[in-house]
Design an enzyme around this catalytic site. Structure first.
Site, short mmCIF file in Angstrom:
data_model
loop_
_atom_site.label_atom_id
_atom_site.label_comp_id
_atom_site.label_asym_id
_atom_site.label_seq_id
_atom_site.Cartn_x
_atom_site.Cartn_y
_atom_site.Cartn_z
NE ARG A 1 4.01 -4.40 11.08
CZ ARG A 1 3.52 -3.93 9.94
NH1 ARG A 1 4.17 -3.07 9.22
NH2 ARG A 1 2.35 -4.36 9.50
CG ASP B 1 0.84 4.96 4.23
OD1 ASP B 1 0.03 4.01 4.08
OD2 ASP B 1 2.08 4.79 4.31
CD GLU B 2 0.04 2.82 8.49
OE1 GLU B 2 -0.94 2.15 8.87
OE2 GLU B 2 1.18 2.32 8.33
CE LYS C 1 -2.07 -1.17 3.82
NZ LYS C 1 -1.43 -2.47 4.03
CB THR C 2 3.70 2.31 2.16
OG1 THR C 2 2.92 2.12 3.34
CG2 THR C 2 4.56 3.54 2.33
CD GLN D 1 -1.46 -3.26 9.09
OE1 GLN D 1 -0.45 -2.82 9.61
NE2 GLN D 1 -1.56 -3.48 7.80
P1 ATP Z 1 1.75 -2.17 5.96
O1 ATP Z 1 0.35 -2.69 5.96
O2 ATP Z 1 2.58 -2.84 6.98
O3 ATP Z 1 1.81 -0.68 6.00
P2 ATP Z 1 2.10 -1.99 3.11
O4 ATP Z 1 0.88 -2.58 2.54
O5 ATP Z 1 2.20 -0.52 3.15
O6 ATP Z 1 2.37 -2.62 4.55
P3 ATP Z 1 4.65 -1.87 1.82
O7 ATP Z 1 5.43 -1.45 3.00
O8 ATP Z 1 4.36 -0.89 0.77
O9 ATP Z 1 3.32 -2.60 2.30
O10 ATP Z 1 5.33 -3.13 1.13
C1 ATP Z 1 5.77 -4.26 1.88
C2 ATP Z 1 7.05 -4.81 1.28
O11 ATP Z 1 6.77 -5.39 0.03
C3 ATP Z 1 8.08 -3.73 1.04
O12 ATP Z 1 9.35 -4.25 1.29
C4 ATP Z 1 7.90 -3.42 -0.44
O13 ATP Z 1 9.09 -2.92 -1.01
C5 ATP Z 1 7.53 -4.77 -1.00
N1 ATP Z 1 6.68 -4.70 -2.21
C6 ATP Z 1 5.50 -4.06 -2.33
N2 ATP Z 1 4.97 -4.23 -3.56
C7 ATP Z 1 5.83 -4.99 -4.24
C8 ATP Z 1 5.86 -5.55 -5.58
N3 ATP Z 1 4.87 -5.32 -6.45
N4 ATP Z 1 6.92 -6.31 -5.91
C9 ATP Z 1 7.91 -6.55 -5.04
N5 ATP Z 1 7.95 -6.08 -3.79
C10 ATP Z 1 6.92 -5.31 -3.38
MG MG Z 2 2.37 0.79 4.74
#
Ligand code: ATP
Ligand code: MG
Length: 691
Positions: free
Chosen positions: A622, A211-212, A29-30, A242
């Protein structure tokens, strides 16, 4: 578009309307937000018209770095900040419409506690003042002012709190100050009541990304709506599982309201988790499963089954800390991850950090406590810094207010309020106003006399600080000054617990010693390290106080292990994680504890348990490669030792029973690694002697 899956691309490419990305942990998402910033710039949106809102300053800094990696220098003009920092921007630019000076001060939690004590007549203990603070904050987050809170107060307790709130509001206004909640509430009021300001901001913003999103509260939602306007160029990303700030007023209603308020809302779901192994993800999914679902989601990982999640049972807290250290030493010695920044220990409450700190120090492992308090954020150090700032710049109104009231010197809030309105009427700083010949028209002669005495004292300190050069003189000067203002006595008077007061006084002495060393040239200002430099006078040293913030900045990217609360770990990831203190009463936190907080959001025990479960889910997710959860069989509770019960969440993870126990080889590996390290140290010491 490289590095994005199809669903992520869809969200990134949807540029002209409201979009919600709703997905589980670690699904990118981030990453969608950072890539969308790049995409917007690529399509011609000016960087300064893009606003990205994150949950912490640290997250903002990280996002800026990532955006820079994608688009280069242009990223520096994108506005990436927290809701609070956005509030400061809005108020500094347009707060005049609400009668606020652009240089208004921001009162931190400690300031607020003392204003509340003062508002109640000065006889209140800190615990009560903090309860009021809590209640007032919740009311503000619900959009209530003192009058409204009074009108709907349910009992005497709430009525008293609302009365205190009214006096608190008066004081903030007189001091030209706002608190953290006002940084959201006042910008909202500004945009609601002033169409010209609202239209200006809507015109200036090309796209808003949040975000969040699951942790926004009702006020933040209204603020967002007004910033985005009719066009609804908004991208929100979040995960209902979350949401961990319900206790501060965050509400999942904000997720429910989006499709209603924006009928054209595009909803994108992400299902692949890129962070964790399947074993870790399964434990996470199992834990969150009993919670009611706002939106159904499935999450999978292609990173393989990975190491089994381990449960570590420990005799007591010391044992738990030792085992955590042994586990990480062993993983580091035998695995691919050699950097301490790849390791984290997470826990429910701040106080749990101490025992891990002790074990880490013993094992000489570098660490940082994230979400904890930095030395320079301590109330007593901030008190002293306020005085130093005032010597340097007498126009620093917040520093003036803090110094003149800490310790108390018989100048009460009435006097300060009159001085404040006199100063803003004649556009003077408080310090300038104090020496104005017409001040006598608004204040009694005695009050003017006290103010003059304070003003002369500050001028005198400034003069003497300039003459004070070298460590010994500086030490003597600072000691005299603290005695003059009675600071030690003040600490013991204002703190109910004597041990806490003594610890604070020790911090003060440490700070003075540090200042003195800087005067003696024993510490260099810029490096902050023990590099010898020229001797300085005390005023010059005081001037560099602003640099202090850069000291904590520098600690940011060190290669150190992280100790963090679960709340502060949101959005982050580490290859190896230990969730410590997985005991009933800690995680989940005591659920039956109704400590009579006034105005608390009416959460039932069931809701609190659900939030604790989400917290556990955040913790588990995490971890990228390995995860252990530990609990203790006997734990300290105040002065008592009580029997520990493993957290219900451990059972809910539904781990395979054959794999849950800690691997006995781990201990052996840890011992070997320890032995090897000692041998290396001895060899290095021997080599140094030969040199
Ligand atoms: P959270 O819910 O904990 O905030 P998130 O959904 O924001 O997590 P991110 O932090 O954006 O997730 O991504 C999680 C991990 O996966 C990071 O290391 C990111 O670089 C990797 N990632 C995200 N999308 C891809 C993708 N399409 N291909 C490869 N790696 C990815
Ligand atoms: Mg995130």
């Amino acid at each position: 578009m490289s590095g994005l899956n199809l669903a992520q691309q869809e969200a990134v490419n949807f540029l002209h309307g409201p979009c919600l990305v709703l997905a589980g942990a670690g699904s990118g998402k981030t990453r969608v937000i950072t890539h969308k910033i790049a995409r917007l710039i690529q399509t011609g949106v000016e960087p300064k018209r893009i606003l990205a809102i994150t949950f912490t300053n640290k997250a903002a800094a990280e996002m800026r770095e990532r955006a820079k990696g994608l688009i280069g220098r242009e990223a520096k003009d994108v506005v990436i900040c927290t809701f609070h920092a956005l509030g400061v921007r809005l108020l500094r630019q347009d707060g005049a419409a609400l009668g606020l000076k652009p240089q208004f001060s921001i009162m931190d939690t400690d300031d607020v506690t003392s204003i509340l004590k003062d508002a109640a007549g000065g006889t209140t203990d800190s615990a009560t003042a903090r309860q009021w603070q809590w209640a007032i904050s919740l009311w503000k987050n619900l959009g209530l002012n003192a009058a409204k809170a009074q009108a709907q107060a349910k009992d005497d307790n709430e009525r008293v709190t609302a009365r205190i709130m009214a006096r608190y509001e008066e004081r903030l206004a007189a001091f030209q100050s706002v608190d953290f909640d006002d940084l959201i509430g006042l910008p909202l009021k500004l945009l609601q009541d002033h169409a010209d300001v609202r239209e200006k901001w809507q015109r200036n913003l090309g796209h808003v990304l949040v975000d969040e999103y699951q942790d926004t509260n009702a006020t933040q939602y209204e603020l967002l709506k007004l910033l985005v306007g009719e066009r609804g160029r908004l991208t929100a990303v979040g995960d209902d599982d979350q949401s961990i700030y319900g206790w501060r007023g965050a509400t999942l209603d904000n997720l429910r309201r989006l499709p209603v308020d924006y009928p054209t809302l595009k909803v994108v779901k992400l299902e692949q988790n890129y962070r964790s192994t399947s074993g870790i993800l399964r434990a996470a999914n199992n834990v969150i499963q009993p919670n009611p679902k706002l939106f159904p989601k499935t999450l999978f990982s292609e990173l393989g089954e990975g190491e089994p999640v381990r449960v570590v049972d420990c005799d007591n807290e010391e044992h738990e800390a030792e085992r955590a250290v042994a586990r990480f030493v062993s993983i580091r010695a035998n695995g691919a991850h050699k950097d301490w920044k790849d390791f984290a220990i997470l826990y429910r409450a701040n106080h749990q950090a101490r025992i891990f700190e002790q074990s880490l120090r013993k094992a000489q492992i570098p660490y940082k406590v994230s979400g904890g308090q930095s030395f320079f954020d301590r109330a007593e150090i901030r008190d002293l810094c306020a005085w130093l700032r005032l010597w340097v710049n007498t126009d620093d109104d917040p520093a003036f207010l803090r110094s003149v009231t800490t310790p108390k010197r018989g100048i009460g809030h009435q006097t300060l309020a009159s001085l404040g309105s006199f100063a803003s009427k004649y556009k003077l700083s408080l310090f300038e106003a104090l020496f104005s010949s017409s001040l006598g028209s608004v204040l009694a002669a005695r009050a003017v006399g006290s103010l003059h005495e304070f003003g002369r004292y500050v001028n005198d300190l400034e003069y003497r600080a300039r003459q004070t050069v070298g460590a010994d003189d500086a030490r003597a000067f600072l000691t005299d000054w603290l005695k003059d203002i009675g600071y030690e006595q003040h600490l013991f008077d204002s703190e109910d617990n004597e041990r806490v007061a003594a610890a604070r006084w020790t911090n003060v002495l440490e700070f003075c010693d540090w200042m003195a060393k800087r005067c003696g040239g024993e510490i260099d200002d810029t490096a902050g390290a023990s590099v010898a430099s020229e001797r300085k006078n005390l005023l010059e040293v005081a001037q560099t106080i602003a640099l202090l913030s850069t000291i904590s900045e520098r600690e940011k990217d060190q290669n150190v292990l992280t100790l963090s609360t679960l709340h502060a770990s949101k959005g982050l990831e580490w290859p190896h994680v230990i969730l410590a203190g997985c005991n009933e009463g800690l995680l989940p936190f005591k659920l039956d504890d109704d400590d009579g907080r006034v105005g608390q959001a009416n959460e039932s025990i069931v809701q609190r348990l659900q939030e604790e479960r989400r917290l556990m889910y955040v913790g588990i997710t995490r971890a990228q490669r390995s995860l252990a959860v530990s609990w203790v069989k006997r734990r300290k509770k105040g002065r008592e030792i009580v029997l520990g019960v493993p957290s219900r969440f451990i059972a809910e993870m539904a781990l395979d029973q054959s794999t849950v126990k800690e691997d006995p080889r781990e201990k052996l590996r840890a011992l070997r690694a320890e032995f090897a390290r000692k041998a290396a140290d001895t060899a290095a010491a021997a080599a140094a002697r030969t040199d």
